[in-house]
Motif scaffolding. Structure first.
Motif, PDB file in Angstrom:
ATOM      1  N   THR A  78       2.095  60.929 -71.324  1.00 39.40           N
ATOM      2  CA  THR A  78       0.799  61.552 -71.646  1.00 39.40           C
ATOM      3  C   THR A  78       0.322  60.508 -72.662  1.00 39.40           C
ATOM      4  O   THR A  78       0.745  59.361 -72.934  1.00 39.40           O
ATOM      5  CB  THR A  78       1.009  62.832 -72.696  1.00 39.40           C
ATOM      6  OG1 THR A  78       1.523  62.518 -73.769  1.00 39.40           O
ATOM      7  CG2 THR A  78       1.462  63.983 -71.826  1.00 39.40           C
ATOM      8  N   SER A  79      -1.010  60.538 -72.944  1.00 34.10           N
ATOM      9  CA  SER A  79      -1.748  59.343 -73.660  1.00 34.10           C
ATOM     10  C   SER A  79      -1.089  59.474 -75.240  1.00 34.10           C
ATOM     11  O   SER A  79      -0.905  58.385 -75.875  1.00 34.10           O
ATOM     12  CB  SER A  79      -3.219  59.664 -73.647  1.00 34.10           C
ATOM     13  OG  SER A  79      -3.845  59.199 -74.897  1.00 34.10           O
ATOM     14  N   THR A  80      -0.851  60.613 -75.511  1.00 35.13           N
ATOM     15  CA  THR A  80      -0.336  60.204 -76.766  1.00 35.13           C
ATOM     16  C   THR A  80       1.289  59.929 -76.902  1.00 35.13           C
ATOM     17  O   THR A  80       1.634  59.092 -77.833  1.00 35.13           O
ATOM     18  CB  THR A  80       0.063  61.934 -77.520  1.00 35.13           C
ATOM     19  OG1 THR A  80      -1.250  62.570 -77.159  1.00 35.13           O
ATOM     20  CG2 THR A  80       0.595  62.032 -78.963  1.00 35.13           C
ATOM     21  N   GLU A  81       2.064  60.174 -75.790  1.00 33.83           N
ATOM     22  CA  GLU A  81       3.346  59.648 -75.903  1.00 33.83           C
ATOM     23  C   GLU A  81       3.314  58.031 -75.540  1.00 33.83           C
ATOM     24  O   GLU A  81       4.141  57.306 -76.000  1.00 33.83           O
ATOM     25  CB  GLU A  81       4.124  60.303 -74.531  1.00 33.83           C
ATOM     26  CG  GLU A  81       4.538  61.764 -74.806  1.00 33.83           C
ATOM     27  CD  GLU A  81       4.904  62.570 -73.655  1.00 33.83           C
ATOM     28  OE1 GLU A  81       5.561  63.387 -73.698  1.00 33.83           O
ATOM     29  OE2 GLU A  81       4.585  62.053 -72.642  1.00 33.83           O
ATOM     30  N   SER A  82       2.241  57.574 -74.712  1.00 39.90           N
ATOM     31  CA  SER A  82       2.105  56.353 -74.394  1.00 39.90           C
ATOM     32  C   SER A  82       1.861  55.315 -75.525  1.00 39.90           C
ATOM     33  O   SER A  82       2.398  54.454 -75.969  1.00 39.90           O
ATOM     34  CB  SER A  82       1.175  56.219 -73.293  1.00 39.90           C
ATOM     35  OG  SER A  82       0.867  54.528 -73.124  1.00 39.90           O
ATOM     36  N   THR A  83       0.732  56.245 -76.328  1.00 37.23           N
ATOM     37  CA  THR A  83       0.602  55.531 -77.744  1.00 37.23           C
ATOM     38  C   THR A  83       1.649  55.317 -78.672  1.00 37.23           C
ATOM     39  O   THR A  83       1.903  54.150 -79.387  1.00 37.23           O
ATOM     40  CB  THR A  83      -0.646  56.140 -78.233  1.00 37.23           C
ATOM     41  OG1 THR A  83      -1.469  56.426 -77.208  1.00 37.23           O
ATOM     42  CG2 THR A  83      -1.123  55.420 -79.523  1.00 37.23           C
ATOM     43  N   ARG A  84       2.298  56.555 -78.612  1.00 36.91           N
ATOM     44  CA  ARG A  84       3.313  56.526 -79.771  1.00 36.91           C
ATOM     45  C   ARG A  84       4.666  55.460 -79.377  1.00 36.91           C
ATOM     46  O   ARG A  84       5.193  54.463 -79.983  1.00 36.91           O
ATOM     47  CB  ARG A  84       4.166  57.742 -79.540  1.00 36.91           C
ATOM     48  CG  ARG A  84       5.236  57.935 -80.881  1.00 36.91           C
ATOM     49  CD  ARG A  84       5.794  59.074 -80.769  1.00 36.91           C
ATOM     50  NE  ARG A  84       6.770  59.550 -79.375  1.00 36.91           N
ATOM     51  CZ  ARG A  84       6.777  60.799 -78.971  1.00 36.91           C
ATOM     52  NH1 ARG A  84       6.234  61.850 -79.400  1.00 36.91           N
ATOM     53  NH2 ARG A  84       7.486  60.619 -77.846  1.00 36.91           N
ATOM     54  N   PHE A  85       4.840  55.390 -77.779  1.00 37.12           N
ATOM     55  CA  PHE A  85       6.005  54.352 -77.343  1.00 37.12           C
ATOM     56  C   PHE A  85       5.468  52.854 -77.663  1.00 37.12           C
ATOM     57  O   PHE A  85       6.155  52.016 -78.124  1.00 37.12           O
ATOM     58  CB  PHE A  85       6.355  54.688 -76.006  1.00 37.12           C
ATOM     59  CG  PHE A  85       7.560  53.894 -75.504  1.00 37.12           C
ATOM     60  CD1 PHE A  85       8.783  54.194 -76.258  1.00 37.12           C
ATOM     61  CD2 PHE A  85       7.727  53.127 -74.578  1.00 37.12           C
ATOM     62  CE1 PHE A  85       9.868  53.876 -75.639  1.00 37.12           C
ATOM     63  CE2 PHE A  85       8.694  52.581 -73.898  1.00 37.12           C
ATOM     64  CZ  PHE A  85       9.977  52.939 -74.697  1.00 37.12           C
ATOM     65  N   ARG A  86       4.203  52.799 -77.301  1.00 34.97           N
ATOM     66  CA  ARG A  86       3.675  51.508 -77.536  1.00 34.97           C
ATOM     67  C   ARG A  86       3.718  50.798 -79.040  1.00 34.97           C
ATOM     68  O   ARG A  86       3.972  49.716 -79.163  1.00 34.97           O
ATOM     69  CB  ARG A  86       2.437  51.348 -77.028  1.00 34.97           C
ATOM     70  CG  ARG A  86       2.275  51.006 -75.526  1.00 34.97           C
ATOM     71  CD  ARG A  86       0.766  51.180 -74.902  1.00 34.97           C
ATOM     72  NE  ARG A  86       0.809  51.721 -73.544  1.00 34.97           N
ATOM     73  CZ  ARG A  86       1.070  51.061 -72.616  1.00 34.97           C
ATOM     74  NH1 ARG A  86       1.202  49.710 -72.558  1.00 34.97           N
ATOM     75  NH2 ARG A  86       1.021  51.621 -71.194  1.00 34.97           N
ATOM     76  N   ALA A  87       3.448  51.683 -79.884  1.00 30.84           N
ATOM     77  CA  ALA A  87       3.316  51.571 -81.392  1.00 30.84           C
ATOM     78  C   ALA A  87       5.018  51.243 -81.673  1.00 30.84           C
ATOM     79  O   ALA A  87       5.268  50.282 -82.816  1.00 30.84           O
ATOM     80  CB  ALA A  87       3.056  52.522 -82.248  1.00 30.84           C
ATOM     81  N   ARG A  88       5.991  51.852 -81.221  1.00 29.01           N
ATOM     82  CA  ARG A  88       7.185  51.694 -81.314  1.00 29.01           C
ATOM     83  C   ARG A  88       7.558  50.351 -80.877  1.00 29.01           C
ATOM     84  O   ARG A  88       8.523  49.481 -81.558  1.00 29.01           O
ATOM     85  CB  ARG A  88       8.129  52.691 -80.739  1.00 29.01           C
ATOM     86  CG  ARG A  88       8.293  53.802 -81.475  1.00 29.01           C
ATOM     87  CD  ARG A  88       9.552  54.615 -80.565  1.00 29.01           C
ATOM     88  NE  ARG A  88       9.311  56.128 -81.038  1.00 29.01           N
ATOM     89  CZ  ARG A  88       9.975  56.982 -81.902  1.00 29.01           C
ATOM     90  NH1 ARG A  88      10.665  56.436 -82.869  1.00 29.01           N
ATOM     91  NH2 ARG A  88      10.135  58.280 -81.888  1.00 29.01           N
ATOM     92  N   LEU A  89       7.172  49.965 -79.689  1.00 29.58           N
ATOM     93  CA  LEU A  89       7.634  48.553 -79.070  1.00 29.58           C
ATOM     94  C   LEU A  89       6.868  47.441 -80.107  1.00 29.58           C
ATOM     95  O   LEU A  89       7.674  46.419 -80.394  1.00 29.58           O
ATOM     96  CB  LEU A  89       6.944  48.305 -77.834  1.00 29.58           C
ATOM     97  CG  LEU A  89       7.522  49.255 -76.626  1.00 29.58           C
ATOM     98  CD1 LEU A  89       6.863  48.939 -75.454  1.00 29.58           C
ATOM     99  CD2 LEU A  89       9.016  49.099 -76.451  1.00 29.58           C
TER     100      LEU A  89
END
Ligand code: ACO
Length: 438
Positions: free
Chosen positions: A106-117
Motif C-alpha cells: 500500500t502507499s503507507t507500506e511503500s513509504t515506510r519501507f523506503r524510509a527504512r531504506l
C-alpha cells in the motif's frame, strides 16, 4: 511406477512405486499452475530406497508461492504478476516488497519501507577499514560476500528474527546496504574515494551516484538510465529454485541468520555457470570484434561438437523458448544506447548473432534462444559499469528473491534442515595401515 485416479481430478492423485515384491503409494501434490510432483518423503522409511537425481533437475526441494516459470512458453511471474507488467514504470523497491511480502505494498507500506531504506543506506564507519583490508585485486564478489557477513556482525540483534518488525528492518538493511557495499567495492578496487549515499536520491540513482560521483563532481543519473537499471534489477530479482537461491534456502534451513544465508547466495552466484554468464557474453562479443571473426564464423564454431565454443547468452536449462527477460532487455538496450548517443560495435555483433541463430536449424531444433545474459551486459557496459562488476549488479537484483525465499522457509512451521542423502561408492571395510607399513 503406477498411478491411481482421484475422483475429482483428471490427473491421478497418487503414484505407486513397485520394487522387488513391495508396492508403496504416495500422494501427488499439485501446484496452483497445475505442476505435479510425487511426495516421496516416506520412501526411505517405507522401502530403504532413496532417489538419485544429480543436479536436482527432477527434484522439488520445497513448495513455494513466490515465482512461477513456464520454460516452454517463456512465462515468468512474480507472485502471479507477469514480469512484462513491470516494464512500464519499473520500480525495483516495489517489486522487492512484492516478492518478500507476497503482495504489492500500500502507499503507507511503500513509504515506510523506503524510509527504512534511506535510514539504512550508510555503512558503519568501521566497515570502511574492512574494505581497506582487501587487496585492490580482490574479486568484487569475494568482497561482497565477506562484507554481507561482516554487516551481520554489526546487527547481531537481527540474527534471531523474533517478529515481523525485526524482519522488515533486517530486510531493509540488507537491501539498502548491499547497494552501498557494491559501490564501495567498486571504489576500493579502483582506488577511488568512497562516496557516501545521498538520502535525497532513489535506489538506483543513489547506486550510480556512489559509483560514479567524485567529491568535486556530483553525477546525476539520466532518468532513462535509472529506469534501465531498475528494470535490470527487477528482471534478476527472482528465478525460483536456481543455484544461489537454493543455496540461501539450504543455509537458512539450518536456522543460519539472514545475513549469513545471503552471503552464501553471493558465493553461489559468483560461479561462471550461474551469475557469471553475462561476463562471458561480452568476452565472446569482444573476441569476435577484436579477433577479426565474423558472426557467421562464430555460429559455425558454436555448432561444432568438441570445438569448446558455445554461443554465450543462448540456451537455458529451464527456458526452451525465448527467455522473456531477454526480450525486454533487448529493447532497453537499444533505448539506452540511443539516449547515451553511443554506437557499440558489440551490439551490432549481438544483433547479427541473434538473427543468424534464430533461423539456424541447429539452434531451432535444440530450442536455443537468447537468455537474460545476452543483453544485460551490453546495457551495463553502456552505463559505464565495468565487466568485473556485472555479477555484483546481478547480486543486488537477486537479493530480494533470496530474502523472500529465506522468509518463506523461516515462516514455514514444517521446514526441516536440508540434508540430502547419497549412494556411497567408496572403498568397503578397509583397515587403517600404520605409516611405516604403507
Ligand atoms: N551454443 C551452442 N550449442 C548449445 C548451446 C549454446 N549456447 N547451449 C546448448 N547447446 C547444445 C549442446 O551442445 C547440446 O547439443 P547436443 O544435443 O547436440 O549434444 C544441446 O544444445 C543441449 O545442451 P545442454 O548443455 O544439455 O543444455 P542445458 O539445458 O543443460 O544447458 C545452458 C543450458 C548451460 C544454459 C547452455 O545452453 C549453455 O551453456 N548456454 C551458454 C551459456 C549461457 O548463456 N549461460 C547463461 C544461462 S542463463 C543464467 O544462468 C542466468
Amino acid at each position: 511406477m503406477e498411478t491411481s485416479k482421484s475422483g475429482s481430478s483428471s490427473f491421478p492423485a497418487t503414484a505407486s512405486i513397485t520394487y522387488a515384491d513391495k508396492t508403496v503409494t504416495y500422494p501427488v501434490i499439485t501446484g496452483t499452475e497445475g505442476e505435479r510432483g510425487i511426495d516421496i518423503s516416506r520412501l526411505r522409511s517405507d522401502t530403504g530406497l532413496i532417489t538419485v537425481d544429480q543436479g536436482y533437475g527432477n527434484t522439488g526441494s520445497c513448495q513455494s508461492a513466490i515465482t512461477y516459470i513456464d520454460g516452454d512458453q517463456g512465462i515468468l511471474r512474480y507472485r502471479g504478476i507477469p514480469i512484462e507488467e513491470f516494464a512500464g514504470n519499473p520500480d525495483f523497491i516495489e517489486v522487492a516488497w512484492l516478492l518478500i511480502f507476497g503482495r504489492l505494498p500500500t502507499s503507507t507500506e511503500s513509504t515506510r519501507f523506503r524510509a527504512r531504506l534511506t535510514a539504512n543506506a550508510h555503512l558503519h564507519e568501521a566497515m570502511k577499514h574492512t574494505f581497506e583490508g582487501f587487496p585492490a585485486s580482490a574479486p568484487p564478489m569475494a568482497i561482497m560476500s565477506a562484507m554481507i557477513n561482516t554487516l551481520g556482525c554489526f546487527h547481531p540483534e537481527m540474527y534471531l528474527i523474533k517478529d515481523e518488525e525485526i524482519f522488515e528492518e533486517a530486510a531493509a538493511r540488507l537491501i539498502s546496504k548491499i547497494r552501498t557495499i557494491a559501490a564501495f567495492t567498486y571504489r576500493r578496487v579502483n582506488g577511488l574515494p568512497y562516496i557516501y549515499p545521498n538520502p535525497k536520491l532513489r535506489y538506483c540513482d543513489n547506486l550510480l551516484h556512489m559509483m560514479f560521483s567524485m567529491p568535486y563532481d556530483q553525477r546525476v543519473a539520466d532518468p532513462e538510465i535509472s529506469l534501465a537499471m531498475n528494470l535490470i534489477f527487477i528482471l534478476h530479482a527472482d528465478h525460483e529454485q536456481n543455484c544461489s537461491t537454493s543455496t540461501v534456502r539450504m543455509v537458512g534451513s539450518s536456522k543460519a541468520n539472514l545475513f549469513a544465508s545471503c552471503a552464501a547466495g553471493v558465493c553461489a552466484l559468483w560461479g561462471p555457470l550461474h551469475g557469471g554468464a553475462n561476463v562471458e557474453v561480452l568476452e565472446m562479443l569482444g573476441q569476435i570484434h577484436q579477433g577479426g571473426l565474423t558472426a557467421e564464423k562464430y555460429i559455425e564454431m558454436a555448432k561444432q561438437k568438441g570445438s569448446g565454443t558455445r554461443l554465450m547468452g543462448f540456451g537455458h536449462r529451464v527456458y526452451k523458448n525465448y527467455d522473456p527477460r531477454a526480450k525486454m532487455l533487448q529493447s532497453v538496450c537499444e533505448k539506452v544506447l540511443k539516449k547515451l548517443n553511443l554506437r557499440d560495435p558489440l551490439l551490432d555483433i549481438a544483433r547479427k548473432l541473434e538473427e543468424l541463430a534464430l533461423k539456424d536449424q541447429y539452434f531451432i531444433e535444440r530450442k536455443l534462444y537468447p537468455n537474460v545474459d545476452f543483453y544485460s551486459g551490453l546495457i551495463m557496459r553502456a552505463i559505464g559499469i565495468p565487466t568485473n562488476m556485472f555479477t555484483v549488479m546481478f547480486a543486488i537484483g537477486r537479493l530480494p528473491g533470496w530474502v523472500a525465499h529465506w522468509k518463506e522457509q523461516h515462516d514455514d512451521a514444517n521446514s526441516k534442515i536440508a540434508r540430502p542423502r547419497q549412494i556411497y561408492t567408496g572403498p568397503v571395510n578397509k583397515h587403517y595401515v600404520p605409516m611405516d607399513s604403507r
